[in-house]
Design a protein around this motif. Structure first.
Motif, PDB file in Angstrom:
ATOM      1  N   HIS A   1       0.834  -1.208   0.000  1.00  0.00           N
ATOM      2  CA  HIS A   1       0.000   0.000   0.000  1.00  0.00           C
ATOM      3  C   HIS A   1       0.868   1.258   0.000  1.00  0.00           C
ATOM      4  N   GLU A   2       2.001   1.186   0.657  1.00  0.00           N
ATOM      5  CA  GLU A   2       2.879   2.349   0.761  1.00  0.00           C
ATOM      6  C   GLU A   2       3.674   2.603  -0.517  1.00  0.00           C
ATOM      7  N   ILE A   3       4.072   1.518  -1.202  1.00  0.00           N
ATOM      8  CA  ILE A   3       5.003   1.665  -2.323  1.00  0.00           C
ATOM      9  C   ILE A   3       4.445   1.217  -3.668  1.00  0.00           C
ATOM     10  N   VAL A   4       3.740   0.084  -3.689  1.00  0.00           N
ATOM     11  CA  VAL A   4       3.377  -0.540  -4.965  1.00  0.00           C
ATOM     12  C   VAL A   4       2.126   0.055  -5.589  1.00  0.00           C
TER      13      VAL A   4
ATOM     14  N   GLN B   1       5.049   8.329  -8.294  1.00  0.00           N
ATOM     15  CA  GLN B   1       6.430   8.572  -8.711  1.00  0.00           C
ATOM     16  C   GLN B   1       6.507   9.739  -9.689  1.00  0.00           C
ATOM     17  N   VAL B   2       5.658   9.715 -10.712  1.00  0.00           N
ATOM     18  CA  VAL B   2       5.680  10.789 -11.705  1.00  0.00           C
ATOM     19  C   VAL B   2       5.299  12.125 -11.068  1.00  0.00           C
ATOM     20  N   ALA B   3       4.402  12.069 -10.088  1.00  0.00           N
ATOM     21  CA  ALA B   3       3.980  13.297  -9.405  1.00  0.00           C
ATOM     22  C   ALA B   3       4.987  13.751  -8.351  1.00  0.00           C
ATOM     23  N   GLY B   4       5.997  12.922  -8.078  1.00  0.00           N
ATOM     24  CA  GLY B   4       7.011  13.286  -7.089  1.00  0.00           C
ATOM     25  C   GLY B   4       6.540  13.125  -5.659  1.00  0.00           C
ATOM     26  N   LEU B   5       5.726  12.080  -5.416  1.00  0.00           N
ATOM     27  CA  LEU B   5       5.125  11.921  -4.087  1.00  0.00           C
ATOM     28  C   LEU B   5       5.357  10.532  -3.487  1.00  0.00           C
TER      29      LEU B   5
ATOM     30  N   GLU C   1       2.140  12.469   3.879  1.00  0.00           N
ATOM     31  CA  GLU C   1       0.809  12.940   4.271  1.00  0.00           C
ATOM     32  C   GLU C   1      -0.137  12.971   3.074  1.00  0.00           C
ATOM     33  N   VAL C   2       0.388  13.350   1.913  1.00  0.00           N
ATOM     34  CA  VAL C   2      -0.447  13.385   0.706  1.00  0.00           C
ATOM     35  C   VAL C   2      -0.907  11.977   0.342  1.00  0.00           C
ATOM     36  N   ARG C   3       0.010  11.014   0.381  1.00  0.00           N
ATOM     37  CA  ARG C   3      -0.356   9.629   0.048  1.00  0.00           C
ATOM     38  C   ARG C   3      -1.383   9.084   1.037  1.00  0.00           C
ATOM     39  N   GLN C   4      -1.184   9.373   2.308  1.00  0.00           N
ATOM     40  CA  GLN C   4      -2.130   8.927   3.326  1.00  0.00           C
ATOM     41  C   GLN C   4      -3.510   9.528   3.087  1.00  0.00           C
TER      42      GLN C   4
ATOM     43  N   LEU D   1      -9.578  12.330  -3.879  1.00  0.00           N
ATOM     44  CA  LEU D   1      -8.520  13.336  -3.947  1.00  0.00           C
ATOM     45  C   LEU D   1      -7.365  12.879  -4.839  1.00  0.00           C
ATOM     46  N   GLY D   2      -7.356  11.583  -5.145  1.00  0.00           N
ATOM     47  CA  GLY D   2      -6.314  11.065  -6.018  1.00  0.00           C
ATOM     48  C   GLY D   2      -6.387  11.641  -7.419  1.00  0.00           C
ATOM     49  N   ARG D   3      -7.555  12.157  -7.787  1.00  0.00           N
ATOM     50  CA  ARG D   3      -7.697  12.751  -9.120  1.00  0.00           C
ATOM     51  C   ARG D   3      -6.737  13.923  -9.309  1.00  0.00           C
TER      52      ARG D   3
END
Length: 229
Positions: free
Chosen positions: A72-75, A82-86, A97-100, A108-110
């Motif tokens: 959940h954290e990486i994959v 990755q492309v978004a730099g997050l 915090e953004v990923r969480q 909000l992922g949009r």
């Protein structure tokens, strides 16, 4: 998060590259733990492989893998983050915090997806892993064409040399393989519910991939048009 394994050599190692520098130690630790459990008789020994995606005696089953906190954290949606730099490897202090926040509030992922799409749009080149040879040839043609167009000092012989080098390089990439019959047959054993869960957990990556496909086709069209003119 699993602790990292430091590479022994001074050169570039897989263990220096995200996400493998986190995933390799995690999976290696799991593999060794299962090996030790088999030796102690806590897990039965494998005599025959019937379902490579569900072999808890040797490796983490697929359904456990996709639900593990590390996945959940990486994959999941890793390409988009990755492309978004997050990613968890980002220099942006609030990336975690953004990923969480995105995991708790998927809508909000949009916003993150749109950032990733925008960055793809501005990239010099976009390739597709499963179309490796065509991607490599396209890269050679696109980058080579730009280098030639920007270098006004090249003579005609230089141009011929560059064109020859591009042809030789583009022909040196082997055809990519998507897996043999046994591997494809094994995938059919994965329950539909798990496949749907994977798609759901990676919905941002699925859409980003479709966007990348569109860019890839545009690049191909541009090159074919330029070569035909």
């Amino acid at each position: 998060m699993s602790r990292r394994i430091r590479p022994k050599s001074s050169g570039v190692s897989t263990l220096d590259i995200w996400p493998w520098k986190y995933l390799v130690p995690w999976m290696r630790e799991d593999l060794f733990a299962r090996r030790d459990a088999r030796k102690l008789g806590k897990l039965r020994r494998i005599n025959e492989i019937t379902d490579p995606y569900n072999m808890e005696e040797m490796v983490m089953p697929l359904h456990d893998f996709i639900n593990d906190p590390v996945a959940h954290e990486i994959v999941h949606n890793g390409a988009t983050f990755q492309v978004a730099g997050l990613t968890n490897n980002s220099y942006f202090s609030e990336a975690h915090e953004v990923r969480q926040c995105v995991r708790k509030h998927p809508t909000l992922g949009r916003a993150v997806l749109e950032v990733a799409k925008s960055r793809l749009d501005r990239m010099l080149y976009v390739g597709l892993t499963e179309d490796h040879k065509k991607s490599a040839r396209l890269f050679v043609n696109m980058v080579g064409a730009q280098v030639l167009s920007q270098s006004k000092a090249l003579s005609s012989s230089d141009v011929e040399t560059q064109a020859s080098a591009r042809t030789e390089l583009s022909s040196s990439f082997p055809e990519s393989k998507t897996g043999g019959p046994d591997q494809l047959q094994a995938r059919l054993l994965v329950p539909e519910a798990i496949l749907q869960q994977i798609i759901s957990l990676n919905s941002l990556d699925v859409e980003l991939y479709r966007h990348a496909e569109s860019i890839f086709l545009q690049q191909k069209h541009h090159i074919h048009k330029a070569q035909g003119s």
